[in-house]
Scaffold this motif. Structure first.
Motif, mmCIF file in Angstrom:
data_model
loop_
_atom_site.group_PDB
_atom_site.id
_atom_site.type_symbol
_atom_site.label_atom_id
_atom_site.label_comp_id
_atom_site.label_asym_id
_atom_site.label_seq_id
_atom_site.Cartn_x
_atom_site.Cartn_y
_atom_site.Cartn_z
ATOM 1 N N SER A 78 33.123 39.320 94.626
ATOM 2 C CA SER A 78 34.428 38.675 94.583
ATOM 3 C C SER A 78 35.444 39.524 95.345
ATOM 4 O O SER A 78 36.503 39.049 95.730
ATOM 5 C CB SER A 78 34.897 38.470 93.144
ATOM 6 N N HIS A 79 35.095 40.762 95.535
ATOM 7 C CA HIS A 79 35.891 41.758 96.262
ATOM 8 C C HIS A 79 34.877 42.814 96.668
ATOM 9 O O HIS A 79 33.821 42.918 96.055
ATOM 10 C CB HIS A 79 36.958 42.334 95.320
ATOM 11 N N GLU A 80 35.167 43.595 97.671
ATOM 12 C CA GLU A 80 34.166 44.550 98.140
ATOM 13 C C GLU A 80 33.732 45.551 97.073
ATOM 14 O O GLU A 80 32.662 46.135 97.176
ATOM 15 C CB GLU A 80 34.643 45.276 99.393
ATOM 16 N N ASN A 81 34.516 45.712 96.024
ATOM 17 C CA ASN A 81 34.167 46.647 94.962
ATOM 18 C C ASN A 81 33.866 45.956 93.636
ATOM 19 O O ASN A 81 33.737 46.619 92.618
ATOM 20 C CB ASN A 81 35.277 47.675 94.775
ATOM 21 N N PHE A 82 33.778 44.630 93.636
ATOM 22 C CA PHE A 82 33.495 43.849 92.426
ATOM 23 C C PHE A 82 32.301 42.946 92.686
ATOM 24 O O PHE A 82 32.391 41.987 93.455
ATOM 25 C CB PHE A 82 34.682 42.982 92.021
ATOM 26 N N LEU A 83 31.192 43.214 92.011
ATOM 27 C CA LEU A 83 29.992 42.396 92.124
ATOM 28 C C LEU A 83 29.859 41.563 90.858
ATOM 29 O O LEU A 83 29.746 42.108 89.759
ATOM 30 C CB LEU A 83 28.754 43.277 92.313
ATOM 31 N N GLU A 84 29.892 40.244 91.010
ATOM 32 C CA GLU A 84 29.828 39.339 89.869
ATOM 33 C C GLU A 84 28.412 38.817 89.675
ATOM 34 O O GLU A 84 27.750 38.430 90.640
ATOM 35 C CB GLU A 84 30.784 38.160 90.067
ATOM 36 N N ILE A 85 27.990 38.770 88.420
ATOM 37 C CA ILE A 85 26.663 38.283 88.065
ATOM 38 C C ILE A 85 26.849 37.155 87.056
ATOM 39 O O ILE A 85 27.473 37.354 86.010
ATOM 40 C CB ILE A 85 25.809 39.405 87.448
ATOM 41 N N THR A 86 26.336 35.975 87.404
ATOM 42 C CA THR A 86 26.423 34.820 86.511
ATOM 43 C C THR A 86 25.116 34.046 86.547
ATOM 44 O O THR A 86 24.272 34.258 87.424
ATOM 45 C CB THR A 86 27.551 33.842 86.925
ATOM 46 N N ASP A 87 24.985 33.130 85.619
ATOM 47 C CA ASP A 87 23.907 32.160 85.670
ATOM 48 C C ASP A 87 24.164 31.277 86.893
ATOM 49 O O ASP A 87 25.318 31.026 87.250
ATOM 50 C CB ASP A 87 23.944 31.321 84.384
ATOM 51 N N LYS A 88 23.115 30.786 87.535
ATOM 52 C CA LYS A 88 23.307 29.944 88.722
ATOM 53 C C LYS A 88 24.040 28.650 88.405
ATOM 54 O O LYS A 88 24.540 27.983 89.296
ATOM 55 C CB LYS A 88 21.967 29.644 89.383
ATOM 56 N N LYS A 89 24.125 28.299 87.123
ATOM 57 C CA LYS A 89 24.830 27.083 86.730
ATOM 58 C C LYS A 89 26.328 27.331 86.545
ATOM 59 O O LYS A 89 27.067 26.427 86.167
ATOM 60 C CB LYS A 89 24.227 26.523 85.437
ATOM 61 N N MET B 77 31.722 26.909 96.624
ATOM 62 C CA MET B 77 32.873 26.019 96.553
ATOM 63 C C MET B 77 33.322 25.617 97.960
ATOM 64 O O MET B 77 33.549 24.433 98.235
ATOM 65 C CB MET B 77 34.022 26.710 95.806
ATOM 66 N N LEU B 78 33.427 26.574 98.865
ATOM 67 C CA LEU B 78 33.869 26.280 100.220
ATOM 68 C C LEU B 78 32.898 25.343 100.933
ATOM 69 O O LEU B 78 33.311 24.494 101.728
ATOM 70 C CB LEU B 78 34.040 27.574 101.022
ATOM 71 N N SER C 134 29.708 28.598 88.504
ATOM 72 C CA SER C 134 30.351 28.970 89.768
ATOM 73 C C SER C 134 31.714 28.291 89.828
ATOM 74 O O SER C 134 32.006 27.389 89.041
ATOM 75 C CB SER C 134 29.506 28.529 90.971
ATOM 76 N N LYS C 135 32.518 28.713 90.753
ATOM 77 C CA LYS C 135 33.811 28.062 90.937
ATOM 78 C C LYS C 135 33.611 26.597 91.316
ATOM 79 O O LYS C 135 34.362 25.729 90.874
ATOM 80 C CB LYS C 135 34.632 28.787 92.003
ATOM 81 N N TYR C 136 32.592 26.325 92.127
ATOM 82 C CA TYR C 136 32.340 24.934 92.510
ATOM 83 C C TYR C 136 31.984 24.080 91.302
ATOM 84 O O TYR C 136 32.505 22.969 91.152
ATOM 85 C CB TYR C 136 31.242 24.824 93.570
ATOM 86 N N ILE C 137 31.116 24.569 90.446
ATOM 87 C CA ILE C 137 30.713 23.802 89.264
ATOM 88 C C ILE C 137 31.942 23.500 88.395
ATOM 89 O O ILE C 137 32.125 22.378 87.927
ATOM 90 C CB ILE C 137 29.647 24.561 88.447
ATOM 91 N N LEU D 218 28.613 36.089 76.850
ATOM 92 C CA LEU D 218 29.003 36.399 78.221
ATOM 93 C C LEU D 218 28.815 35.205 79.135
ATOM 94 O O LEU D 218 27.831 34.491 79.033
ATOM 95 C CB LEU D 218 28.167 37.562 78.767
ATOM 96 N N ASN D 219 29.752 34.989 80.038
ATOM 97 C CA ASN D 219 29.542 34.012 81.097
ATOM 98 C C ASN D 219 29.567 34.677 82.466
ATOM 99 O O ASN D 219 29.212 34.072 83.456
ATOM 100 C CB ASN D 219 30.542 32.856 81.041
ATOM 101 N N LYS D 220 29.993 35.956 82.502
ATOM 102 C CA LYS D 220 30.006 36.695 83.758
ATOM 103 C C LYS D 220 30.006 38.177 83.451
ATOM 104 O O LYS D 220 30.667 38.624 82.525
ATOM 105 C CB LYS D 220 31.253 36.334 84.576
ATOM 106 N N ILE D 221 29.275 38.904 84.264
ATOM 107 C CA ILE D 221 29.333 40.362 84.227
ATOM 108 C C ILE D 221 29.848 40.803 85.588
ATOM 109 O O ILE D 221 29.368 40.337 86.624
ATOM 110 C CB ILE D 221 27.947 40.987 83.967
ATOM 111 N N THR D 222 30.840 41.661 85.591
ATOM 112 C CA THR D 222 31.363 42.208 86.839
ATOM 113 C C THR D 222 31.037 43.691 86.886
ATOM 114 O O THR D 222 31.431 44.446 85.993
ATOM 115 C CB THR D 222 32.890 42.019 86.943
ATOM 116 N N LEU D 223 30.289 44.072 87.913
ATOM 117 C CA LEU D 223 30.012 45.483 88.153
ATOM 118 C C LEU D 223 31.074 45.988 89.116
ATOM 119 O O LEU D 223 31.349 45.357 90.133
ATOM 120 C CB LEU D 223 28.620 45.667 88.748
ATOM 121 N N ILE D 224 31.658 47.126 88.791
ATOM 122 C CA ILE D 224 32.774 47.662 89.560
ATOM 123 C C ILE D 224 32.392 49.037 90.082
ATOM 124 O O ILE D 224 31.950 49.886 89.317
ATOM 125 C CB ILE D 224 34.029 47.770 88.671
#
Length: 151
Positions: A60-71, A105-106, A73-76, A30-36
């Motif tokens: 990522s959206h009001e109904n999508f919570l993304e969980i990743t390692d801090k390393k 990223m922004l 991200s879109k910026y990385i 896994l590199n990301k878990i999305t809770l919906i």
């Protein structure tokens, strides 16, 4: 997905594939878990995980919570691509975003632009705001930069 709902159906439609059940996966894959689900429940989960883990937990959206390692991200990813494939620095990049997962990223690119449909926290973290993605905000913003001879 053990119990599909309108949000999981939306995610499947966006990505045009089935979501893999976690019970059939090796967690190291896994590199990301999305809770919906419902925003208020996800918000409480976000607060809990932010306080009790060292994970990046963002909407990522009001109904999508993304969980990743801090390393992760879109910026990385953008930084890696810019440095290794384009030979440019991230301060030479314009990035557009509308979700909390876009905030790093922004913040880190040369010009981070939030979409008008983004939440206030995303807008506050950006350098500028473009029209909504529903109103072709990215195209309009870039066209204006070209007219102003910035691009």
């Amino acid at each position: 997905i053990e119990y599909p709902n309108i949000y999981s159906d939306l995610e499947v439609n966006i990505h045009k594939n089935e979501c893999a059940p976690i019970k059939n996966m090796n967690i190291s894959q896994l590199n990301k878990i999305t809770l919906i689900g419902e925003n208020n429940l996800l918000y409480n989960t976000q607060l809990y995980l932010q306080r009790n883990t060292n994970l990046l937990v963002s909407f990522s959206h009001e109904n999508f919570l993304e969980i990743t390692d801090k390393k992760i991200s879109k910026y990385i990813g953008l930084k890696y691509y810019a440095n290794h494939y384009l030979n440019i620095k991230t301060d030479e990049i314009i990035a557009f975003g509308d979700g909390e997962n876009d905030i790093p990223m922004l913040n880190m690119v040369g010009l981070g632009v939030a979409m008008d449909n983004a939440s206030e926290i995303v807008k506050q973290s950006a350098h500028d705001i473009a029209d909504s993605h529903n109103n072709e905000g990215v195209a309009k913003y870039l066209e204006q930069l070209i007219r102003d001879k910035i691009l």
